[in-house]
Design a protein around this motif. Structure first.
Motif, PDB file in Angstrom:
ATOM      1  N   ARG A   8     -59.502 -12.529 -26.771  1.00  9.23           N
ATOM      2  CA  ARG A   8     -60.919 -12.325 -26.505  1.00  9.23           C
ATOM      3  C   ARG A   8     -61.464 -11.156 -27.323  1.00  9.23           C
ATOM      4  N   GLY A   9     -62.673 -11.361 -27.828  1.00  9.72           N
ATOM      5  CA  GLY A   9     -63.306 -10.278 -28.562  1.00  9.72           C
ATOM      6  C   GLY A   9     -63.752  -9.177 -27.626  1.00  9.72           C
ATOM      7  N   ARG A  10     -63.997  -8.005 -28.156  1.00 11.42           N
ATOM      8  CA  ARG A  10     -64.452  -6.891 -27.364  1.00 11.42           C
ATOM      9  C   ARG A  10     -65.934  -6.663 -27.610  1.00 11.42           C
ATOM     10  N   SER A  11     -66.628  -6.171 -26.641  1.00 14.04           N
ATOM     11  CA  SER A  11     -68.038  -5.838 -26.830  1.00 14.04           C
ATOM     12  C   SER A  11     -68.237  -4.408 -26.392  1.00 14.04           C
ATOM     13  N   VAL A 106     -52.159 -21.433 -34.899  1.00 10.22           N
ATOM     14  CA  VAL A 106     -51.856 -20.000 -35.069  1.00 10.22           C
ATOM     15  C   VAL A 106     -52.787 -19.373 -36.107  1.00 10.22           C
ATOM     16  N   PRO A 107     -53.593 -18.388 -35.711  1.00  9.06           N
ATOM     17  CA  PRO A 107     -54.499 -17.702 -36.653  1.00  9.06           C
ATOM     18  C   PRO A 107     -53.712 -16.796 -37.600  1.00  9.06           C
ATOM     19  N   ARG A 108     -53.530 -17.228 -38.820  1.00  8.69           N
ATOM     20  CA  ARG A 108     -52.702 -16.478 -39.778  1.00  8.69           C
ATOM     21  C   ARG A 108     -53.310 -15.115 -40.112  1.00  8.69           C
ATOM     22  N   HIS A 109     -54.645 -15.007 -40.054  1.00  4.56           N
ATOM     23  CA  HIS A 109     -55.276 -13.748 -40.458  1.00  4.56           C
ATOM     24  C   HIS A 109     -54.936 -12.602 -39.517  1.00  4.56           C
ATOM     25  N   LEU A 110     -54.499 -12.914 -38.289  1.00  2.00           N
ATOM     26  CA  LEU A 110     -54.140 -11.854 -37.360  1.00  2.00           C
ATOM     27  C   LEU A 110     -52.785 -11.241 -37.674  1.00  2.00           C
ATOM     28  N   PHE A 111     -52.049 -11.838 -38.613  1.00  2.00           N
ATOM     29  CA  PHE A 111     -50.714 -11.348 -38.956  1.00  2.00           C
ATOM     30  C   PHE A 111     -50.668 -10.672 -40.321  1.00  2.00           C
ATOM     31  N   GLY A 167     -44.064 -11.774 -38.009  1.00  2.00           N
ATOM     32  CA  GLY A 167     -44.072 -12.593 -36.799  1.00  2.00           C
ATOM     33  C   GLY A 167     -44.840 -13.899 -36.898  1.00  2.00           C
ATOM     34  N   TYR A 168     -45.461 -14.170 -38.042  1.00  2.00           N
ATOM     35  CA  TYR A 168     -46.291 -15.374 -38.157  1.00  2.00           C
ATOM     36  C   TYR A 168     -45.475 -16.655 -37.983  1.00  2.00           C
ATOM     37  N   GLN A 169     -44.375 -16.765 -38.719  1.00  2.00           N
ATOM     38  CA  GLN A 169     -43.594 -17.994 -38.630  1.00  2.00           C
ATOM     39  C   GLN A 169     -42.988 -18.160 -37.237  1.00  2.00           C
ATOM     40  N   ALA A 170     -42.629 -17.048 -36.599  1.00  2.00           N
ATOM     41  CA  ALA A 170     -42.117 -17.134 -35.230  1.00  2.00           C
ATOM     42  C   ALA A 170     -43.185 -17.695 -34.295  1.00  2.00           C
ATOM     43  N   ALA A 171     -44.440 -17.295 -34.528  1.00  2.00           N
ATOM     44  CA  ALA A 171     -45.541 -17.815 -33.708  1.00  2.00           C
ATOM     45  C   ALA A 171     -45.718 -19.320 -33.913  1.00  2.00           C
ATOM     46  N   VAL A 172     -45.552 -19.782 -35.153  1.00  2.00           N
ATOM     47  CA  VAL A 172     -45.644 -21.212 -35.431  1.00  2.00           C
ATOM     48  C   VAL A 172     -44.463 -21.950 -34.793  1.00  2.00           C
ATOM     49  N   LEU A 173     -43.268 -21.366 -34.933  1.00  2.00           N
ATOM     50  CA  LEU A 173     -42.072 -21.982 -34.358  1.00  2.00           C
ATOM     51  C   LEU A 173     -42.165 -22.107 -32.842  1.00  2.00           C
ATOM     52  N   ALA A 174     -42.900 -21.193 -32.215  1.00  2.00           N
ATOM     53  CA  ALA A 174     -43.039 -21.229 -30.759  1.00  2.00           C
ATOM     54  C   ALA A 174     -43.692 -22.519 -30.277  1.00  2.00           C
ATOM     55  N   HIS A 175     -44.415 -23.210 -31.169  1.00  2.00           N
ATOM     56  CA  HIS A 175     -45.033 -24.493 -30.832  1.00  2.00           C
ATOM     57  C   HIS A 175     -44.090 -25.667 -31.098  1.00  2.00           C
ATOM     58  N   LEU A 196     -47.710  -7.524 -32.787  1.00  2.00           N
ATOM     59  CA  LEU A 196     -48.631  -8.592 -33.141  1.00  2.00           C
ATOM     60  C   LEU A 196     -48.467  -9.819 -32.242  1.00  2.00           C
ATOM     61  N   LEU A 197     -47.253 -10.061 -31.770  1.00  2.00           N
ATOM     62  CA  LEU A 197     -47.013 -11.228 -30.929  1.00  2.00           C
ATOM     63  C   LEU A 197     -47.321 -10.970 -29.459  1.00  2.00           C
ATOM     64  N   ALA A 198     -47.380  -9.696 -29.080  1.00  2.00           N
ATOM     65  CA  ALA A 198     -47.575  -9.353 -27.663  1.00  2.00           C
ATOM     66  C   ALA A 198     -48.805 -10.016 -27.039  1.00  2.00           C
ATOM     67  N   PRO A 199     -49.972 -10.024 -27.712  1.00  2.00           N
ATOM     68  CA  PRO A 199     -51.155 -10.629 -27.076  1.00  2.00           C
ATOM     69  C   PRO A 199     -51.013 -12.116 -26.787  1.00  2.00           C
ATOM     70  N   TRP A 200     -50.080 -12.764 -27.459  1.00  2.00           N
ATOM     71  CA  TRP A 200     -49.958 -14.220 -27.292  1.00  2.00           C
ATOM     72  C   TRP A 200     -49.045 -14.586 -26.135  1.00  2.00           C
ATOM     73  N   ARG A 201     -48.384 -13.589 -25.551  1.00  2.00           N
ATOM     74  CA  ARG A 201     -47.484 -13.846 -24.420  1.00  2.00           C
ATOM     75  C   ARG A 201     -46.526 -14.986 -24.743  1.00  2.00           C
ATOM     76  N   ALA A 202     -45.866 -14.846 -25.890  1.00  2.00           N
ATOM     77  CA  ALA A 202     -44.942 -15.883 -26.351  1.00  2.00           C
ATOM     78  C   ALA A 202     -43.631 -15.769 -25.577  1.00  2.00           C
ATOM     79  N   ASP A 203     -43.611 -16.330 -24.384  1.00  2.00           N
ATOM     80  CA  ASP A 203     -42.451 -16.202 -23.513  1.00  2.00           C
ATOM     81  C   ASP A 203     -41.217 -16.900 -24.060  1.00  2.00           C
ATOM     82  N   ASN A 204     -41.390 -17.821 -24.974  1.00  2.00           N
ATOM     83  CA  ASN A 204     -40.232 -18.522 -25.527  1.00  2.00           C
ATOM     84  C   ASN A 204     -39.786 -17.953 -26.870  1.00  2.00           C
TER      85      ASN A 204
END
Length: 288
Positions: A8-11, A106-111, A167-175, A196-204
């Protein structure tokens, strides 16, 4: 993991209805009816026509701070940007729809570094610090397609990634897998990927700081192994940790270049094949 949501964006929390009473009294004076950008010249020392200006500066400071954390105003959070990248991958020959869907998610720009965010969806490798890079999207997609084989919509059970990087490829692999174990030998990059991966709560996704050349025996065997660094040969530890029916993809040095090598394990042993030329950072042992 559970499907990662878009952060979520911040305001900025202040608004005009929360200004001080002094600010409100100035705003409602008859003389304040003139446009705020061209205030009348003060006729008395006590008049302060620029009283509201610090509010605008604070808002700008908040926006600047937000841009330092996450690129803003560039349209990069739009799924359409990633969809265009996926269509280019499809045009380049990627056929595994599950891989394409994972890369769409997975939004690559966040990595990548904020200064490089505009290049995040171009088909190019980008520096991530410590002389390491995030692989170009076409190479990531091709390696994961080779690793999956013809599995359709089936999820892999366990996947080992050698070289976490950002962590980008790990985020893709999580799917694509129920458990992703990713090993990184550089502590600074290991910590960066965790952040970088923390906000995604990648439990796997399990991030491991260690020597990737040794694999990670505690979670073996793996249905898939993918390496993001090029060595002179496929490591024996990786072969030992590959499950029967599993597939391993890694860049291997061939003369002055590198090629993608696919190793498939069956009941009789290993079947090896060579594919596209690539360029990865060198595979190294130890931790630092």
């Amino acid at each position: 993991m559970s499907e990662p949501g878009k952060p979520r964006g911040r305001s900025f929390p202040l608004s005009l209805d929360k200004l001080t009473p002094v600010a409100r009294s100035v705003a409602t004076r008859p003389s304040a009816a003139a446009p705020a950008l061209t205030p009348a010249r003060p006729t008395a020392p006590e008049r302060k026509p620029n009283l509201l200006r610090p509010q605008r500066l604070l808002q700008q400071a908040a926006l600047d701070r937000e841009r330092q954390v996450r690129p803003a105003g560039l349209g990069l959070d739009s799924e359409l940007v990633r969809a265009r990248m996926v269509e280019r991958l499809r045009a380049q020959g990627i056929r595994d729809e599950k891989v394409l869907a994972a890369m769409l998610a997975v939004p690559r720009h966040l990595f990548v570094d904020t200064a490089l965010a505009n290049q995040a969806y171009e088909d190019t490798a980008l520096p991530i610090g410590l002389q390491q890079t995030i692989s170009k999207p076409s190479v990531v997609a091709r390696m994961l397609e080779l690793m999956r084989g013809n599995r359709g919509d089936a999820m892999l059970q366990r996947v080992l990634e050698i070289g976490t990087g950002c962590g980008y490829q790990a985020a893709v692999l999580a799917h694509l897998a129920r458990l992703v174990v990713s090993v990184e030998r550089l502590k600074a990059l290991h910590d960066k990927a965790r952040e970088l991966l923390a906000p995604w709560r990648a439990d796997n996704v399990r991030l491991v700081y260690g020597d990737g050349m040794l694999g990670h025996p505690p979670n073996a065997p793996y249905d898939g192994i993918v390496a993001a660094a090029g060595g002179e040969a496929i490591q024996q530890a990786w072969l030992d940790q590959l499950a029967v029916g599993g597939r391993l993809v890694a860049p291997v040095v061939r003369g002055s270049t590198q090629v993608l090598v696919l190793v498939e394990r069956n009941d009789r042993g290993f079947v090896r094949s060579e594919h596209e030329a690539v360029h990865f950072v060198p595979l190294k042992s130890g931790t630092t």
